[in-house]
Motif scaffolding. Structure first.
Motif, PDB file in Angstrom:
ATOM      1  N   CYS A 115       0.846  -1.209   0.000  1.00  0.00           N
ATOM      2  CA  CYS A 115       0.000   0.000   0.000  1.00  0.00           C
ATOM      3  C   CYS A 115       0.876   1.252   0.000  1.00  0.00           C
ATOM      4  O   CYS A 115       0.572   2.252  -0.687  1.00  0.00           O
ATOM      5  N   GLN A 116       1.947   1.231   0.747  1.00  0.00           N
ATOM      6  CA  GLN A 116       2.838   2.388   0.787  1.00  0.00           C
ATOM      7  C   GLN A 116       3.488   2.615  -0.584  1.00  0.00           C
ATOM      8  O   GLN A 116       3.572   3.745  -1.067  1.00  0.00           O
ATOM      9  N   ASP A 117       3.912   1.488  -1.267  1.00  0.00           N
ATOM     10  CA  ASP A 117       4.541   1.624  -2.591  1.00  0.00           C
ATOM     11  C   ASP A 117       3.546   2.145  -3.618  1.00  0.00           C
ATOM     12  O   ASP A 117       3.893   2.972  -4.481  1.00  0.00           O
ATOM     13  N   TRP A 123       1.600   9.297  -6.526  1.00  0.00           N
ATOM     14  CA  TRP A 123       2.050  10.678  -6.463  1.00  0.00           C
ATOM     15  C   TRP A 123       3.083  10.969  -7.544  1.00  0.00           C
ATOM     16  O   TRP A 123       3.091  12.052  -8.126  1.00  0.00           O
ATOM     17  N   ALA A 124       3.896   9.971  -7.906  1.00  0.00           N
ATOM     18  CA  ALA A 124       4.886  10.179  -8.974  1.00  0.00           C
ATOM     19  C   ALA A 124       4.201  10.380 -10.316  1.00  0.00           C
ATOM     20  O   ALA A 124       4.613  11.233 -11.116  1.00  0.00           O
ATOM     21  N   LEU A 125       3.147   9.598 -10.622  1.00  0.00           N
ATOM     22  CA  LEU A 125       2.418   9.755 -11.890  1.00  0.00           C
ATOM     23  C   LEU A 125       1.719  11.106 -11.968  1.00  0.00           C
ATOM     24  O   LEU A 125       1.663  11.746 -13.027  1.00  0.00           O
ATOM     25  N   LEU A 126       1.149  11.528 -10.858  1.00  0.00           N
ATOM     26  CA  LEU A 126       0.476  12.830 -10.870  1.00  0.00           C
ATOM     27  C   LEU A 126       1.464  13.961 -11.139  1.00  0.00           C
ATOM     28  O   LEU A 126       1.140  14.944 -11.826  1.00  0.00           O
ATOM     29  N   ASP A 127       2.672  13.826 -10.648  1.00  0.00           N
ATOM     30  CA  ASP A 127       3.663  14.865 -10.872  1.00  0.00           C
ATOM     31  C   ASP A 127       4.127  14.947 -12.311  1.00  0.00           C
ATOM     32  O   ASP A 127       4.464  16.027 -12.824  1.00  0.00           O
ATOM     33  N   SER A 128       4.111  13.743 -13.078  1.00  0.00           N
ATOM     34  CA  SER A 128       4.632  13.731 -14.458  1.00  0.00           C
ATOM     35  C   SER A 128       3.539  13.766 -15.509  1.00  0.00           C
ATOM     36  O   SER A 128       3.818  13.539 -16.693  1.00  0.00           O
ATOM     37  N   ALA A 129       2.278  14.042 -15.156  1.00  0.00           N
ATOM     38  CA  ALA A 129       1.178  14.037 -16.141  1.00  0.00           C
ATOM     39  C   ALA A 129       1.355  15.134 -17.167  1.00  0.00           C
ATOM     40  O   ALA A 129       0.988  14.979 -18.344  1.00  0.00           O
ATOM     41  N   ASP A 130       1.882  16.241 -16.804  1.00  0.00           N
ATOM     42  CA  ASP A 130       2.035  17.352 -17.745  1.00  0.00           C
ATOM     43  C   ASP A 130       3.026  17.018 -18.852  1.00  0.00           C
ATOM     44  O   ASP A 130       2.929  17.532 -19.969  1.00  0.00           O
TER      45      ASP A 130
END
Length: 772
Positions: A115-117, A123-130
């Motif tokens: 769950c932690q991973d 959060w990493a995917l949300l940061d690179s969506a742009d």
């Protein structure tokens, strides 16, 4: 063993000492446990009960208590063993529970780590969506580049399409079909690939432009297809001369079938003109070729010879072509084509339809017979579908009959109608010839025994028998139909023959010299009728059912009776002048009148001897009955009344002499006395010879008992002939007859009922009532 003694011998122990020894405190102490573990308390009670029952069964006698120590030590060892097993089981269970708990603890830790991973990855995917927005444009450019690269690759092929069209057309004209078809498939593949790409991108407007550019494909397909179907249409000739062209056509058809199957299996995009279905077209063209070449003639000759030639040609051609298919064409096509079965079925179905078309024509009887014979026998014979060169591969037995049972029955009925018309016409001509024979100036022909006859029975029976035998060559059903028709026509013919006899008799009555041998031909007709009667049973094909129908038997009887009647009328014409002289005074005095009658009878009997015995005997019996009735009729015409007893004696003597002479004549001719009716004259003589009129009532009673058809008028006339019967005696006799009415017995030959007596003139009476 003492421990195993039967419980039935043990006394019941409802209150054991252990049970009685339980205190109230022990029960109260056990109650909380009962509430907490009710199952355990129930089990304990059951165990105690079982133990008490066992103990009461073992120790119910004092001497058994000596083994108590043995039982106690054995049970102690058993309890120790059970407790050790229970402890081992509980220990094993506890160790398993501990291992399970440890595994659950480890799994919970791993789930928490996962769950932690997952949260970190989110959060990493949300940061690179742009950063992915720029890749979309890159993807579109790549797709466009791929499309342009594909177009660049096929541009040379697209530009060369028109040139390929021209080259393919030249190949087709040169019958280089495999090469032409290869180029055609290449161009079609190019067009279909372009259309598929446009279809996937929804560019339907561009598809029209592509179809227009590749419009020459339609003409090439049509040209190739026309050549293929021309080859298939000439396949029977090609496989004999040069099968290569036919094999090429089949290979092209199979290529197209594989393309159709592939496109239908994918089911994403179907190019124009697909599926072509050339294999089905191959079957259709082949079947159309078979049916068109043989069975679409403009007209089939409805006459027998023309139809026979047509059927013979069909038989020869079909066998020849099926042999070509079996020996050559089968090797030129794939096995799954079942080409021999297809061709056999096609020929069978085409023949079925063709025969139905022929039957719509107005066929004569020969044509109908040929058609039935060909469909029911020739078609399945070794000369056609059962030919040794076709077996065992060709089998039409599973295809059903060439003509349905209903059509066979209808055709058989049509055939019977035609045969009936022919038989009727033939019989009519035979009757006309026979009628002319009767007026010849010579006697009819005779057989080896001297009996008169003519060719009529032989002609009629031979004609009917031949038609029945011909029908038997088809089947039993047609034979039975023709047999029934033959009997009907024979019955009708007998009716017309009887009418012809009546017409001949009328002409003979007008001039007895015509025909000259009238009696002889009547006798010949009686022999002919007898011959027909004896021959009818031979017409039936089944010897077990050779029974003449009642209606035909009646027609034969009517024919015989009419001929006999005409003969007896001729005899009567010669006898009447002699009978008119009876009775008379001259006759009483010893006239040779009966002698003359015997001469006439003997003359006719000699004629009658030219007819066979059953009819000859019948003629003698009828002649004797005619003579007896004419003799009695003459006596009852009130021409003479005896004036004295002496005259009555003369009358009795004359009656005795005449009757005896006539009886001896007929006995000499072969007619037994018991078969003669002249006995009535002897009985009548007894009435006249009776001396005492008072006894007439008894004599008359005996007379009417023997001849029950004698009426009051007959008896009155006979009494008048005596000349000495008073009114009182007459009244007694008639009263006696009224009191004893007679019934005609079965088989009685009437004689008096055919004699009419003149009605007496009644005297004038003043009062009403019966005049004496």
């Amino acid at each position: 063993m003492e421990e195993q003694e039967s419980p039935a011998l043990a006394p019941a122990a409802p209150h054991s000492p252990d049970t009685m020894g339980m205190s109230a405190e022990d029960e109260r102490a056990a109650s909380p446990r009962d509430e907490e573990w009710p199952e355990a308390e129930k089990a304990e009670k059951l165990a105690r009960g079982a133990a008490l029952k066992w103990a009461s069964g073992v120790f119910y006698r004092p001497e058994k208590l000596e083994g108590l120590g043995h039982y106690r030590s054995r049970e102690t060892q058993r309890n120790s063993s059970i407790q050790s097993r229970l402890k081992s089981t509980v220990q094993s269970y506890l160790e398993g529970v501990s291992a399970g708990l440890e595994q659950l603890r480890s799994a919970a830790q791993e789930v928490q780590s996962v769950c932690q991973d997952l949260g970190a990855a989110r959060w990493a995917l949300l940061d690179s969506a742009d950063h992915f927005q720029g890749l979309q444009q890159m993807r579109a450019l790549v797709e466009k580049h791929v499309q342009l690269a594909s177009v660049v690759q096929v541009l040379p092929q697209i530009f060369s399409v028109q040139e390929v069209f021209s080259h393919t057309l030249q190949l087709l004209h040169g019958q280089r079909l495999l090469e032409a078809h290869a180029e055609l498939m290449m161009v079609e593949h190019l067009r279909d690939d372009i259309l598929s790409q446009l279809h996937l991108r929804g560019l339907s407007s561009a598809q029209t432009t592509v179809l227009s550019y590749f419009s020459g494909l339609q003409q090439l397909n049509e040209t190739l297809a026309k050549q293929l179907w021309d080859i298939v249409g000439s396949s029977l000739r090609l496989v004999r001369e040069d099968p290569a062209l036919f094999v090429t056509a089949v290979r092209i058809i199979e290529r197209e079938e594989k393309i159709d199957d592939t496109l239908l299996l994918e089911a994403t995009f179907l190019p124009p003109g697909r599926p072509k279905g050339w294999r089905q077209k191959f079957y259709h063209v082949l079947q159309d070729t078979i049916t068109g070449a043989r069975f679409r003639a403009a007209h089939v000759d409805a006459e027998g010879p023309g139809l026979a030639r047509h059927l013979a040609a069909l038989q020869k051609d079909i066998v020849s072509e099926l042999r070509v298919v079996k020996d050559l064409m089968v090797q030129c096509v794939p096995a799954h084509y079942n080409i021999l079965s297809v061709c056999t079925t096609t020929y069978h179905q085409a023949l079925t339809s063709h025969l139905q078309e022929i039957l719509r024509e107005d066929l004569d009887k020969q044509g109908l017979f040929l058609l039935l014979e060909w469909a029911l026998h020739v078609y399945h014979s070794p000369e056609m579908m059962g030919h040794p060169d076709l077996l065992p591969e060709v089998d039409v037995s599973a295809l059903g009959p060439l003509m349905s049972p209903e059509l066979v029955d209808q055709t058989e009925r049509r055939y019977v109608v035609k045969v009936k018309a022919s038989v009727l016409e033939w019989m009519q001509r035979t009757l006309e010839v026979e009628f002319k024979e009767w007026f010849r100036e010579e006697e009819p022909e005779t057989d080896h025994q001297g009996f008169f006859q003519s060719a009529l029975p032989v002609i009629v029976m031979q004609m009917l028998n031949e038609n029945i035998q011909v029908a038997s060559l088809i089947n039993d059903s047609l034979q039975q139909k023709v047999y029934n028709m033959a009997l009907e026509e024979l019955e009708a013919f007998l009716g017309r023959l009887r009418e012809a006899l009546v017409q001949c008799g009328k002409e003979h009555q007008q001039d007895r010299a015509v025909p000259k041998y009238y009696v002889s031909y009547l006798l010949a007709m009686l022999n002919n009728n007898l011959a027909l009667s004896n021959s009818v049973s031979s017409l039936h094909p089944d010897t077990a059912h050779r029974e003449v129908p009642a209606s035909l038997r009646a027609a034969l009887d009517r024919m015989q009776k009419k001929a006999c009647q005409l003969l007896l009328e001729e005899l009567l014409l010669d006898l009447q002048p002699l009978c008119l002289q009876l009775p008379s005074r001259k006759w009483l005095s010893g006239s040779q009148l009966v002698g003359s009658m015997c001469e006439v009878i003997d003359k006719y009997a000699k004629h009658f001897s030219r007819v066979r015995k059953p009819v000859f005997t019948l003629l003698l019996m009828e002649t004797e009955l005619l003579v007896a009735s004419q003799y009695l009729r003459a006596l009852m015409q009130r021409k003479m009344v005896c004036k004295s007893e002496e005259e009555r004696g003369q009358l009795c003597d004359r009656l005795l002499q005449d009757t005896t002479q006539l009886r001896e004549l007929f006995c000499g001719l072969g007619l037994d006395q018991s078969q003669q009716s002249l006995e009535a004259v002897f009985a009548l003589r007894e009435l006249i010879c009776l001396k005492d009129p008072a006894l007439l009532s008894l004599e008359v009673l005996g007379f009417i008992t023997k001849y029950p058809d004698a009426s009051d008028e007959h008896i009155s006339t006979l009494l008048d002939l005596r000349g000495d019967v008073s009114k009182e005696v007459r009244h007694v006799v008639l009263e006696m007859m009224a009191q004893h009415p007679q019934v005609l017995p079965e088989g009685y030959r009437p004689i008096f009922s055919t004699i009419l007596v003149p009605v007496p003139e009644l005297p004038f009476c003043l009062r009403k009532g019966k005049c004496a």
